[in-house]
Design a protein around this motif. Sequence first.
Motif, PDB file in Angstrom:
ATOM      1  N   SER A 166      -6.706   1.705   6.787  1.00 31.11           N
ATOM      2  CA  SER A 166      -7.233   2.543   5.699  1.00 31.11           C
ATOM      3  C   SER A 166      -8.308   3.504   6.201  1.00 31.11           C
ATOM      4  CB  SER A 166      -7.772   1.681   4.557  1.00 31.11           C
ATOM      5  OG  SER A 166      -8.998   1.112   4.891  1.00 31.11           O
ATOM      6  N   ASN A 167      -8.835   3.255   7.408  1.00 27.89           N
ATOM      7  CA  ASN A 167      -9.750   4.230   7.999  1.00 27.89           C
ATOM      8  C   ASN A 167      -9.012   5.506   8.381  1.00 27.89           C
ATOM      9  OD1 ASN A 167     -12.155   2.886   7.831  1.00 27.89           O
ATOM     10  ND2 ASN A 167     -11.819   1.752   9.738  1.00 27.89           N
ATOM     11  N   PHE A 174      -4.964   5.063  -4.695  1.00 25.85           N
ATOM     12  CA  PHE A 174      -5.854   4.063  -5.297  1.00 25.85           C
ATOM     13  C   PHE A 174      -6.422   4.628  -6.576  1.00 25.85           C
ATOM     14  CE2 PHE A 174     -10.011   2.026  -5.880  1.00 25.85           C
ATOM     15  CZ  PHE A 174      -9.671   0.692  -5.750  1.00 25.85           C
ATOM     16  N   ASP A 175      -6.440   3.819  -7.621  1.00 26.94           N
ATOM     17  CA  ASP A 175      -6.959   4.241  -8.913  1.00 26.94           C
ATOM     18  C   ASP A 175      -8.153   3.364  -9.262  1.00 26.94           C
ATOM     19  OD1 ASP A 175      -6.303   5.683 -11.635  1.00 26.94           O
ATOM     20  OD2 ASP A 175      -6.690   3.590 -12.128  1.00 26.94           O
ATOM     21  N   GLY A 185      -6.513  -0.055  -9.372  1.00 28.47           N
ATOM     22  CA  GLY A 185      -6.514  -0.509  -7.982  1.00 28.47           C
ATOM     23  C   GLY A 185      -5.465   0.187  -7.145  1.00 28.47           C
ATOM     24  N   TYR A 186      -4.862  -0.553  -6.208  1.00 31.64           N
ATOM     25  CA  TYR A 186      -3.838   0.025  -5.336  1.00 31.64           C
ATOM     26  C   TYR A 186      -2.571   0.275  -6.149  1.00 31.64           C
ATOM     27  CZ  TYR A 186      -6.941  -1.318  -1.556  1.00 31.64           C
ATOM     28  OH  TYR A 186      -8.033  -1.441  -0.734  1.00 31.64           O
ATOM     29  N   LEU A 187      -2.119   1.522  -6.151  1.00 34.10           N
ATOM     30  CA  LEU A 187      -0.940   1.878  -6.936  1.00 34.10           C
ATOM     31  C   LEU A 187       0.332   1.565  -6.139  1.00 34.10           C
ATOM     32  CD1 LEU A 187      -2.176   5.259  -8.447  1.00 34.10           C
ATOM     33  CD2 LEU A 187      -2.267   2.966  -9.454  1.00 34.10           C
ATOM     34  N   THR A 188       1.237   0.828  -6.774  1.00 38.76           N
ATOM     35  CA  THR A 188       2.455   0.398  -6.101  1.00 38.76           C
ATOM     36  C   THR A 188       3.674   0.910  -6.856  1.00 38.76           C
ATOM     37  OG1 THR A 188       2.295  -1.628  -7.372  1.00 38.76           O
ATOM     38  CG2 THR A 188       1.464  -1.696  -5.122  1.00 38.76           C
ATOM     39  N   LEU A 196      -5.630   6.224   7.002  1.00 36.53           N
ATOM     40  CA  LEU A 196      -4.640   6.635   6.004  1.00 36.53           C
ATOM     41  C   LEU A 196      -5.320   6.704   4.638  1.00 36.53           C
ATOM     42  CD1 LEU A 196      -1.782   4.148   6.998  1.00 36.53           C
ATOM     43  CD2 LEU A 196      -1.820   6.595   7.515  1.00 36.53           C
ATOM     44  N   GLU A 197      -4.987   7.724   3.853  1.00 37.57           N
ATOM     45  CA  GLU A 197      -5.553   7.771   2.511  1.00 37.57           C
ATOM     46  C   GLU A 197      -4.580   7.096   1.545  1.00 37.57           C
ATOM     47  OE1 GLU A 197      -7.114  10.652  -0.977  1.00 37.57           O
ATOM     48  OE2 GLU A 197      -6.496  11.623   0.887  1.00 37.57           O
ATOM     49  N   TYR A 198      -5.006   5.963   1.009  1.00 36.89           N
ATOM     50  CA  TYR A 198      -4.138   5.191   0.131  1.00 36.89           C
ATOM     51  C   TYR A 198      -4.153   5.742  -1.294  1.00 36.89           C
ATOM     52  CZ  TYR A 198      -3.962   1.252   3.513  1.00 36.89           C
ATOM     53  OH  TYR A 198      -3.751   0.446   4.594  1.00 36.89           O
ATOM     54  N   ARG A 231       1.999  11.151  -2.298  1.00 33.76           N
ATOM     55  CA  ARG A 231       3.380  11.155  -1.797  1.00 33.76           C
ATOM     56  C   ARG A 231       4.242  10.354  -2.769  1.00 33.76           C
ATOM     57  NH1 ARG A 231       1.535  14.215   0.913  1.00 33.76           N
ATOM     58  NH2 ARG A 231       1.577  14.641   3.150  1.00 33.76           N
ATOM     59  N   ARG A 270       0.850  -1.200   0.000  1.00 34.68           N
ATOM     60  CA  ARG A 270       0.000   0.000   0.000  1.00 34.68           C
ATOM     61  C   ARG A 270       0.882   1.246   0.000  1.00 34.68           C
ATOM     62  NH1 ARG A 270      -3.390  -3.332  -1.146  1.00 34.68           N
ATOM     63  NH2 ARG A 270      -5.132  -4.008   0.152  1.00 34.68           N
TER      64      ARG A 270
END
Lengths: 196, 353
Positions: free
Chosen positions: B151-152, B158-159, B163-166, B154-156, B39, B34
């Motif tokens: 995730s409640n 996400f696209d 999906g989750y950008l790595t 932290l703002e991940y 950032r 995640r």
Amino acid sequence: MLCDICKKNEATIHIKEIHDGKVKSTNLCASCAAEKEKNGGLDALGFNLGEMLLNLGSLAAGKTEAAAIEPDSGKTVPVPAAVLPPCPVCGWTVEKIGQSGGRLGCPACYKAFTPLINEVLTRVQRGLVHIGKRPRNAAGGDVAVLTFEVGEAKRELQEHISREEYELAAVCRDRIRQLQARLDESRQGGGENGQH
Amino acid sequence: MDSIDKLMRSPVSFLADAGPDEDIAISSRIRLARNLAGRPFPDAASDEVLHEICDKVGAAASESGALGCPGCFSFVPELMGELDREILFERRLASRDFLNRKCGTRLLVRSDESSSIMVNEEDHLRMQTLKPGFQLKAVWEAINQLDDELSNRLEYAFDEKLGYLTSCPTNVGTGMRASVMLHLPGLVLSGLIGATIQGVNKLNLAVRGISGEGSDNRGNLFQISNQSTLGQSEMQIIDRLESVIVQIIEHEKLSRRKLLERDKYGFFDWVGRSYGILRYSYKLTGEEALNALSGLRTGVDLHMFTKVNVRMVNELFRSIAPAHLQKQAGRELSPVERDITRATLCREKLAGR
């Protein structure tokens, strides 16, 4: 069109490269493409990926031309033979990504280098669209999370039925009802998205 | 920062607890990658940003009580000695890439080591959950909850589509790598392991040895994991991996049965000699010890020993690793000294001391 390697499966991955005016096209099925990737050593995937990006980078720089597959339509579209500008957010370039073993600089790099990313994803992933979990605070919030959970539960229900596990299926059906009720509630609630 | 000694003294869930199919499946593990929205990824981030991310993740864990925080362990690897860092690697809590980073890393560990988070490895967060035996669904439930708790707060990144950008596109989508560590002496001894690995590779799953290298088959231990992270949901990936592992376990059982039918004394002899090596040696290299422990574990599965059990073997697998030996000895040891210490440890353990 059949796969160039196994000559059995339908080719779904089409790679076209133009070197010095000569066109070289390769058509592969998903499993042979994965195998081909593996022969390069999947343990060293990061490294290969970096090299691949560098190659793609030189393609994008106009030294050669390439065609990529457009994920939405499945059509082959030419990669613009122009230098891709650096990422506007972190300033990373295609070259920098290649040097770092295929790692990107920031989330915005996915947009900045879309043609390259799509090419990479076509080679290393099983699909091009995320269908899994979503973070609770993503746009759409509860509605999106619940929609996903209902979908997953329905899939699970079908599996239980096909395995004749009726008790588990009944539990699953009740859960779907609960999730559906919560989903309907969230939809009516409008903007509420569970953000903290 | 907590001390490594405290970590080493607290009981480890995956070594101490029983798990399904534990005769062949050592452990099940899932990790999620995640990143925080807006950032730069760790490789592109300044020291200042890296520290800010450490603080944010640390605060999110404390506030949510994830990992049993604030009762969890918190380490700053770049401030630790090399031996202590190596302990984290041998305990599978940290990767080499993570430990080699010079600045802005943090490791949060639940006190029983069942879950942990590497902050600022290749991605901002690399969380993992580990359970004994073959139970990927239970591992998923645990890590899914951990992810929700964080995730409640932290703002991940996400696209909608990806999906989750790595940091690396090979992890984008679910950001999930699920793996099971299997002990496969039957397939190795009957010469079927090569074909098995090839078959598994064809299904786009990866096979690695105990050290994470594909070619390493020390201790007859193999880790099977998914490769692709995009285009399938987490449950689909897990279902697929599980169905393959069920088959490998079946084939391993079948191979062991066939070996017993064809050459019972040959098979017993291997187990007996393995016991002998561990019980009576005065110098043991790491590789020799791992292979003998594989024989010992097989003997335990066949109920050939009364005083040796699976947990003892699991414990030995861990304590014979170089950093653990040196930590136990309280000083740095030369390779020869390590071999002597390793042999002493095995002799004493098997003598019931």
